[in-house]
Design a protein around this motif. Structure first.
Motif, PDB file in Angstrom:
ATOM      1  N   ILE A  67       0.765  -1.240  -0.197  1.00 37.55           N
ATOM      2  CA  ILE A  67      -0.155  -0.075   0.064  1.00 37.55           C
ATOM      3  C   ILE A  67       0.902   1.395  -0.195  1.00 37.55           C
ATOM      4  O   ILE A  67       0.794   2.020  -0.354  1.00 37.55           O
ATOM      5  CB  ILE A  67      -1.475   0.122   1.488  1.00 37.55           C
ATOM      6  N   ASN A  68       2.306   1.075   0.490  1.00 37.94           N
ATOM      7  CA  ASN A  68       2.578   2.736   0.872  1.00 37.94           C
ATOM      8  C   ASN A  68       3.588   2.904  -0.438  1.00 37.94           C
ATOM      9  O   ASN A  68       3.564   4.061  -0.922  1.00 37.94           O
ATOM     10  CB  ASN A  68       3.886   1.930   2.208  1.00 37.94           C
ATOM     11  N   CYS A  69       3.678   1.583  -1.293  1.00 43.66           N
ATOM     12  CA  CYS A  69       4.424   1.549  -2.332  1.00 43.66           C
ATOM     13  C   CYS A  69       3.222   2.023  -3.490  1.00 43.66           C
ATOM     14  O   CYS A  69       3.681   3.241  -4.113  1.00 43.66           O
ATOM     15  CB  CYS A  69       5.278   0.345  -2.434  1.00 43.66           C
ATOM     16  N   GLU A  70       2.095   1.653  -3.617  1.00 42.64           N
ATOM     17  CA  GLU A  70       0.993   2.039  -4.443  1.00 42.64           C
ATOM     18  C   GLU A  70       0.741   4.470  -4.383  1.00 42.64           C
ATOM     19  O   GLU A  70       0.420   4.701  -5.003  1.00 42.64           O
ATOM     20  CB  GLU A  70      -0.206   1.410  -4.202  1.00 42.64           C
ATOM     21  N   LEU A  71       1.442   3.996  -3.043  1.00 45.46           N
ATOM     22  CA  LEU A  71       0.397   5.720  -2.246  1.00 45.46           C
ATOM     23  C   LEU A  71       1.940   6.599  -2.899  1.00 45.46           C
ATOM     24  O   LEU A  71       2.041   7.449  -2.600  1.00 45.46           O
ATOM     25  CB  LEU A  71       0.173   5.181  -1.025  1.00 45.46           C
ATOM     26  N   GLY A  72       3.444   6.028  -3.226  1.00 42.23           N
ATOM     27  CA  GLY A  72       4.458   6.443  -3.483  1.00 42.23           C
ATOM     28  C   GLY A  72       4.717   6.971  -2.165  1.00 42.23           C
ATOM     29  O   GLY A  72       5.434   7.688  -2.023  1.00 42.23           O
ATOM     30  N   ARG A  73       4.661   6.245  -1.082  1.00 43.48           N
ATOM     31  CA  ARG A  73       5.237   6.011   0.654  1.00 43.48           C
ATOM     32  C   ARG A  73       6.169   5.493   1.083  1.00 43.48           C
ATOM     33  O   ARG A  73       6.610   5.081   2.209  1.00 43.48           O
ATOM     34  CB  ARG A  73       4.594   7.315   1.058  1.00 43.48           C
ATOM     35  N   GLU A  74       6.759   4.818  -0.373  1.00 41.73           N
ATOM     36  CA  GLU A  74       7.537   3.403  -0.492  1.00 41.73           C
ATOM     37  C   GLU A  74       9.214   3.656   0.665  1.00 41.73           C
ATOM     38  O   GLU A  74       9.728   3.333   1.599  1.00 41.73           O
ATOM     39  CB  GLU A  74       7.998   2.755  -1.574  1.00 41.73           C
ATOM     40  N   LYS A  75       9.134   5.118   0.281  1.00 46.65           N
ATOM     41  CA  LYS A  75      10.364   6.049   0.722  1.00 46.65           C
ATOM     42  C   LYS A  75      10.381   6.068   2.507  1.00 46.65           C
ATOM     43  O   LYS A  75      11.542   5.526   3.483  1.00 46.65           O
ATOM     44  CB  LYS A  75      11.011   6.777  -0.013  1.00 46.65           C
ATOM     45  N   GLU A  76       9.818   6.825   2.420  1.00 48.93           N
ATOM     46  CA  GLU A  76       9.229   6.683   4.010  1.00 48.93           C
ATOM     47  C   GLU A  76       9.029   5.605   4.815  1.00 48.93           C
ATOM     48  O   GLU A  76       9.030   4.976   6.058  1.00 48.93           O
ATOM     49  CB  GLU A  76       8.314   7.604   4.257  1.00 48.93           C
ATOM     50  N   TYR A  77       8.692   4.882   4.082  1.00 51.38           N
ATOM     51  CA  TYR A  77       8.438   3.387   4.973  1.00 51.38           C
ATOM     52  C   TYR A  77       9.381   2.619   4.850  1.00 51.38           C
ATOM     53  O   TYR A  77       9.367   2.005   6.451  1.00 51.38           O
ATOM     54  CB  TYR A  77       6.757   2.433   4.184  1.00 51.38           C
ATOM     55  N   GLN A  78      10.905   2.909   4.043  1.00 50.83           N
ATOM     56  CA  GLN A  78      11.036   1.974   4.820  1.00 50.83           C
ATOM     57  C   GLN A  78      12.147   2.542   5.978  1.00 50.83           C
ATOM     58  O   GLN A  78      13.435   2.147   6.517  1.00 50.83           O
ATOM     59  CB  GLN A  78      12.387   1.990   3.266  1.00 50.83           C
ATOM     60  N   GLN A  79      12.176   3.860   5.798  1.00 49.47           N
ATOM     61  CA  GLN A  79      13.037   4.547   7.092  1.00 49.47           C
ATOM     62  C   GLN A  79      12.319   4.595   8.231  1.00 49.47           C
ATOM     63  O   GLN A  79      12.750   5.628   8.971  1.00 49.47           O
ATOM     64  CB  GLN A  79      13.501   6.009   6.082  1.00 49.47           C
ATOM     65  N   ARG A  80      10.978   4.093   8.610  1.00 45.74           N
ATOM     66  CA  ARG A  80      10.870   4.070   9.689  1.00 45.74           C
ATOM     67  C   ARG A  80      11.801   3.593  10.919  1.00 45.74           C
ATOM     68  O   ARG A  80      12.293   3.112  10.457  1.00 45.74           O
ATOM     69  CB  ARG A  80       9.542   3.954   9.224  1.00 45.74           C
ATOM     70  N   LYS A  81      11.025   4.625  12.216  1.00 42.31           N
ATOM     71  CA  LYS A  81      11.889   4.023  13.362  1.00 42.31           C
ATOM     72  C   LYS A  81      12.122   2.729  13.808  1.00 42.31           C
ATOM     73  O   LYS A  81      13.148   2.340  14.322  1.00 42.31           O
ATOM     74  CB  LYS A  81      11.424   5.066  14.546  1.00 42.31           C
ATOM     75  N   SER A  82      11.401   2.277  13.612  1.00 45.61           N
ATOM     76  CA  SER A  82      11.047   0.881  13.820  1.00 45.61           C
ATOM     77  C   SER A  82      11.983  -0.447  12.674  1.00 45.61           C
ATOM     78  O   SER A  82      12.167  -1.210  12.900  1.00 45.61           O
ATOM     79  CB  SER A  82       9.762   0.026  13.869  1.00 45.61           C
ATOM     80  N   ARG A  83      12.588   0.352  11.701  1.00 44.97           N
ATOM     81  CA  ARG A  83      13.278  -0.731  10.863  1.00 44.97           C
ATOM     82  C   ARG A  83      14.836  -0.227  11.100  1.00 44.97           C
ATOM     83  O   ARG A  83      15.512  -1.321  10.872  1.00 44.97           O
ATOM     84  CB  ARG A  83      13.069  -0.129   9.498  1.00 44.97           C
ATOM     85  N   LYS A  84      14.898   0.967  12.234  1.00 42.83           N
ATOM     86  CA  LYS A  84      15.905   1.354  12.138  1.00 42.83           C
ATOM     87  C   LYS A  84      16.244   0.995  13.259  1.00 42.83           C
ATOM     88  O   LYS A  84      16.053   0.308  13.989  1.00 42.83           O
ATOM     89  CB  LYS A  84      15.913   3.098  12.510  1.00 42.83           C
TER      90      LYS A  84
END
Length: 85
Positions: A67-84
Motif C-alpha cells: 500500500i505504501n508503494c502504491e501511494l508513493g510512500r515507500e521511501k518513508e515506510y522503509q525509513q520508519r523508526k521501527s526499521r532502524k
C-alpha cells in the motif's frame, strides 16, 4: 509485479481522514484498513472474514509495503523508526 511478493493489491480507496481501505487477492472477503502515521501507512484494523485464511504478521508487513508503494510512500515506510537498528 513485485519480486518476492506473494500477495497482490487488487484495489484500494480512501476511507476517512488519514485512512485507506485495501483489498488483496489472498484475502478476497476481508477489508484491511490502513492508518497514516507520520508520512506512511500501517495496518490499523482488519474486517476479517472466516472465509479467508488467518492473516500472519508477515502478511501484514507485506500488505503495508504494497500500500505504501502504491501511494508513493515507500521511501518513508522503509525509513520508519521501527526499521532502524
Amino acid at each position: 509485479m513485485f519480486g518476492g511478493f506473494f500477495i497482490q493489491l487488487k484495489r484500494w480507496s480512501y476511507s476517512r481522514k488519514k485512512m485507506v481501505r485495501g483489498y488483496f487477492d489472498k484475502f478476497p472477503f476481508s477489508t484491511v484498513y490502513f492508518r497514516r502515521i507520520r508520512s506512511y501507512y500501517i495496518v490499523y484494523m482488519v474486517d476479517w472474514s472466516e472465509s479467508d485464511p488467518v492473516i500472519s504478521k508477515g502478511d501484514s508487513e507485506e500488505m503495508q509495503q504494497l500500500i505504501n508503494c502504491e501511494l508513493g510512500r515507500e521511501k518513508e515506510y522503509q525509513q520508519r523508526k521501527s526499521r532502524k537498528g
